[in-house]
Design a protein around this motif. Structure first.
Motif, PDB file in Angstrom:
ATOM      1  N   TYR A  14       1.361  -4.491  -6.256  1.00  0.00           N
ATOM      2  CA  TYR A  14       0.894  -4.721  -4.893  1.00  0.00           C
ATOM      3  C   TYR A  14      -0.272  -3.787  -4.575  1.00  0.00           C
ATOM      4  O   TYR A  14      -0.493  -2.782  -5.248  1.00  0.00           O
ATOM      5  N   LYS A  15      -1.006  -4.146  -3.519  1.00  0.00           N
ATOM      6  CA  LYS A  15      -2.025  -3.230  -3.017  1.00  0.00           C
ATOM      7  C   LYS A  15      -2.085  -3.339  -1.502  1.00  0.00           C
ATOM      8  O   LYS A  15      -1.714  -4.353  -0.904  1.00  0.00           O
ATOM      9  N   PHE A  16      -2.544  -2.275  -0.872  1.00  0.00           N
ATOM     10  CA  PHE A  16      -2.661  -2.196   0.584  1.00  0.00           C
ATOM     11  C   PHE A  16      -4.127  -2.393   0.942  1.00  0.00           C
ATOM     12  O   PHE A  16      -5.001  -1.705   0.427  1.00  0.00           O
ATOM     13  N   ILE A  56      -1.233  -1.057  -7.188  1.00  0.00           N
ATOM     14  CA  ILE A  56      -0.129  -0.177  -7.577  1.00  0.00           C
ATOM     15  C   ILE A  56       0.888  -0.990  -8.371  1.00  0.00           C
ATOM     16  O   ILE A  56       1.368  -2.020  -7.903  1.00  0.00           O
ATOM     17  N   SER A  57       1.201  -0.523  -9.553  1.00  0.00           N
ATOM     18  CA  SER A  57       2.155  -1.243 -10.404  1.00  0.00           C
ATOM     19  C   SER A  57       3.568  -1.111  -9.858  1.00  0.00           C
ATOM     20  O   SER A  57       3.874  -0.211  -9.067  1.00  0.00           O
ATOM     21  N   ARG A  58       4.445  -1.998 -10.294  1.00  0.00           N
ATOM     22  CA  ARG A  58       5.841  -1.926  -9.875  1.00  0.00           C
ATOM     23  C   ARG A  58       6.499  -0.631 -10.347  1.00  0.00           C
ATOM     24  O   ARG A  58       7.328  -0.057  -9.648  1.00  0.00           O
ATOM     25  N   ASP A  59       6.125  -0.170 -11.538  1.00  0.00           N
ATOM     26  CA  ASP A  59       6.691   1.088 -12.041  1.00  0.00           C
ATOM     27  C   ASP A  59       6.333   2.252 -11.131  1.00  0.00           C
ATOM     28  O   ASP A  59       7.175   3.104 -10.830  1.00  0.00           O
ATOM     29  N   ASP A  60       5.079   2.296 -10.674  1.00  0.00           N
ATOM     30  CA  ASP A  60       4.665   3.372  -9.772  1.00  0.00           C
ATOM     31  C   ASP A  60       5.363   3.258  -8.421  1.00  0.00           C
ATOM     32  O   ASP A  60       5.706   4.265  -7.802  1.00  0.00           O
ATOM     33  N   LEU A  61       5.586   2.022  -7.968  1.00  0.00           N
ATOM     34  CA  LEU A  61       6.269   1.829  -6.699  1.00  0.00           C
ATOM     35  C   LEU A  61       7.743   2.217  -6.790  1.00  0.00           C
ATOM     36  O   LEU A  61       8.328   2.696  -5.811  1.00  0.00           O
ATOM     37  N   ILE A  62       8.343   2.005  -7.955  1.00  0.00           N
ATOM     38  CA  ILE A  62       9.731   2.437  -8.160  1.00  0.00           C
ATOM     39  C   ILE A  62       9.815   3.948  -7.985  1.00  0.00           C
ATOM     40  O   ILE A  62      10.689   4.475  -7.285  1.00  0.00           O
ATOM     41  N   ILE A  67      15.561   1.008 -10.170  1.00  0.00           N
ATOM     42  CA  ILE A  67      16.122  -0.335 -10.079  1.00  0.00           C
ATOM     43  C   ILE A  67      14.965  -1.292  -9.870  1.00  0.00           C
ATOM     44  O   ILE A  67      14.535  -1.553  -8.746  1.00  0.00           O
ATOM     45  N   ASP A  68      14.428  -1.837 -10.951  1.00  0.00           N
ATOM     46  CA  ASP A  68      13.210  -2.630 -10.921  1.00  0.00           C
ATOM     47  C   ASP A  68      13.340  -3.869 -10.054  1.00  0.00           C
ATOM     48  O   ASP A  68      12.448  -4.231  -9.317  1.00  0.00           O
ATOM     49  N   ILE A 100       9.306   0.929  14.505  1.00  0.00           N
ATOM     50  CA  ILE A 100       9.832  -0.029  13.535  1.00  0.00           C
ATOM     51  C   ILE A 100      10.961   0.646  12.768  1.00  0.00           C
ATOM     52  O   ILE A 100      10.808   1.761  12.272  1.00  0.00           O
ATOM     53  N   ASP A 101      12.075  -0.019  12.661  1.00  0.00           N
ATOM     54  CA  ASP A 101      13.238   0.535  11.959  1.00  0.00           C
ATOM     55  C   ASP A 101      13.128   0.236  10.473  1.00  0.00           C
ATOM     56  O   ASP A 101      13.368  -0.894  10.042  1.00  0.00           O
ATOM     57  N   LEU A 102      12.737   1.237   9.688  1.00  0.00           N
ATOM     58  CA  LEU A 102      12.593   1.083   8.246  1.00  0.00           C
ATOM     59  C   LEU A 102      13.672   1.870   7.514  1.00  0.00           C
ATOM     60  O   LEU A 102      14.093   2.928   7.976  1.00  0.00           O
ATOM     61  N   THR A 103      14.082   1.359   6.370  1.00  0.00           N
ATOM     62  CA  THR A 103      14.971   2.137   5.511  1.00  0.00           C
ATOM     63  C   THR A 103      14.154   3.249   4.854  1.00  0.00           C
ATOM     64  O   THR A 103      12.912   3.237   4.894  1.00  0.00           O
ATOM     65  N   ASN A 104      14.828   4.199   4.239  1.00  0.00           N
ATOM     66  CA  ASN A 104      14.145   5.292   3.550  1.00  0.00           C
ATOM     67  C   ASN A 104      13.203   4.760   2.474  1.00  0.00           C
ATOM     68  O   ASN A 104      12.058   5.196   2.341  1.00  0.00           O
ATOM     69  N   THR A 105      13.669   3.797   1.698  1.00  0.00           N
ATOM     70  CA  THR A 105      12.848   3.234   0.628  1.00  0.00           C
ATOM     71  C   THR A 105      11.642   2.503   1.186  1.00  0.00           C
ATOM     72  O   THR A 105      10.521   2.639   0.664  1.00  0.00           O
ATOM     73  N   GLU A 106      11.840   1.720   2.232  1.00  0.00           N
ATOM     74  CA  GLU A 106      10.726   0.993   2.841  1.00  0.00           C
ATOM     75  C   GLU A 106       9.672   1.957   3.370  1.00  0.00           C
ATOM     76  O   GLU A 106       8.466   1.723   3.206  1.00  0.00           O
ATOM     77  N   PHE A 107      10.111   3.041   3.999  1.00  0.00           N
ATOM     78  CA  PHE A 107       9.151   4.035   4.494  1.00  0.00           C
ATOM     79  C   PHE A 107       8.358   4.636   3.343  1.00  0.00           C
ATOM     80  O   PHE A 107       7.134   4.770   3.416  1.00  0.00           O
ATOM     81  N   ASN A 108       9.046   5.021   2.272  1.00  0.00           N
ATOM     82  CA  ASN A 108       8.371   5.616   1.117  1.00  0.00           C
ATOM     83  C   ASN A 108       7.331   4.670   0.522  1.00  0.00           C
ATOM     84  O   ASN A 108       6.231   5.084   0.160  1.00  0.00           O
ATOM     85  N   LEU A 109       7.686   3.396   0.418  1.00  0.00           N
ATOM     86  CA  LEU A 109       6.762   2.407  -0.142  1.00  0.00           C
ATOM     87  C   LEU A 109       5.543   2.227   0.753  1.00  0.00           C
ATOM     88  O   LEU A 109       4.404   2.181   0.269  1.00  0.00           O
ATOM     89  N   LEU A 110       5.764   2.116   2.063  1.00  0.00           N
ATOM     90  CA  LEU A 110       4.647   1.943   2.993  1.00  0.00           C
ATOM     91  C   LEU A 110       3.719   3.152   2.967  1.00  0.00           C
ATOM     92  O   LEU A 110       2.488   3.009   2.929  1.00  0.00           O
ATOM     93  N   TRP A 111       4.313   4.350   2.982  1.00  0.00           N
ATOM     94  CA  TRP A 111       3.501   5.581   2.952  1.00  0.00           C
ATOM     95  C   TRP A 111       2.670   5.651   1.673  1.00  0.00           C
ATOM     96  O   TRP A 111       1.478   5.987   1.712  1.00  0.00           O
ATOM     97  N   TYR A 112       3.283   5.326   0.556  1.00  0.00           N
ATOM     98  CA  TYR A 112       2.590   5.394  -0.736  1.00  0.00           C
ATOM     99  C   TYR A 112       1.434   4.395  -0.785  1.00  0.00           C
ATOM    100  O   TYR A 112       0.311   4.738  -1.183  1.00  0.00           O
TER     101      TYR A 112
END
Length: 228
Positions: free
Chosen positions: A220-222, A173-179, A190-191, A152-164
């Motif tokens: 969000y939560k996984f 997980i709050s939006r602040d933590d996801l940022i 950038i909220d 799957i072709d993910l951007t750097n940010t998308e990969f970081n979010l998925l991994w987290y």
């Protein structure tokens, strides 16, 4: 000893960075243009790269893009150095795979702090290298995501979010933590873009998009793929 590659056409700046980072125990290698810097990175694979944007022969955007597209250099953290402070420039650098962004002029103290923060964040991932959730395989060192043997072709940010998120199943997980997770401890916040990244990530996960669950007004939560 950790090695840091500095790609910048200002010789005096490289000397200044070398002076301050050497005192912190780092070995600094300099490159005067983008092409040379890319060549050194591919041959020696430094532990971190400080990359200027306005470079001769190959600009920082292209260097960053090429670094993150190669398996041998994709895991190496990149901090962009530039005199350009526009938000669009920062977003572009981060989307290309940069892990942080420092605007010139900067103080040596700020530089050292940023380098240590990024290094610390990557070192914390050393013992967490691979996750498998149903048909999804997330490889942290290679920064790749496979879905039924298809990448799957993910951007750097998308990969970081998925991994987290995937490392914290069932936890809201709050939006602040996801940022912080998406951009890095000291990177630009950038909220308003978090929801956009999550939407894009869900689309790329296909039938597994519902693994990322929205928690209204919080974040969000996984969840485990039991009902997918």
């Amino acid at each position: 000893m950790k090695t840091i590659l500095v790609i910048d056409d200002e010789k005096d700046l490289i000397k200044l960075i070398d002076h301050h980072l050497s005192k912190e125990g780092y070995l600094v290698i300099g490159a005067k243009n983008g092409a040379e810097g890319l060549d050194i990175a591919l041959k020696h694979k430094p532990d971190l790269i400080l990359l200027d944007i306005m470079l001769p022969k190959m600009d920082g955007w292209d260097v960053c893009k090429k670094l993150k597209s190669r398996p041998e250099t994709a895991p190496v953290p990149v901090i962009m150095l530039t005199a350009r402070a526009q938000e669009t420039d920062k977003v572009l650098g981060l989307e290309l795979g940069a892990d942080d962004y420092i605007t010139k002029p900067f103080s040596p103290r700020e530089l050292v702090a940023r380098v240590k923060a990024v290094m610390r964040r990557f070192e914390q991932q050393e013992n967490k290298t691979r996750l498998k959730i149903s048909d999804i395989v997330i490889d942290y060192p290679g920064r790749t995501v496979m879905l039924k043997d298809k990448m799957i072709d993910l951007t750097n940010t998308e990969f970081n979010l998925l991994w987290y998120l995937a490392n914290r199943p069932g936890k809201v997980i709050s939006r602040d933590d996801l940022i912080t997770a998406g951009r890095g401890d000291d990177a630009m916040v950038i909220d308003r873009t978090i929801d956009v990244h999550i939407t894009s990530l869900r689309k790329k996960l296909g039938k597994y998009k519902d693994l990322i669950e929205t928690v209204r007004s919080v974040g969000y939560k996984f969840k485990e793929p039991t009902d997918v």
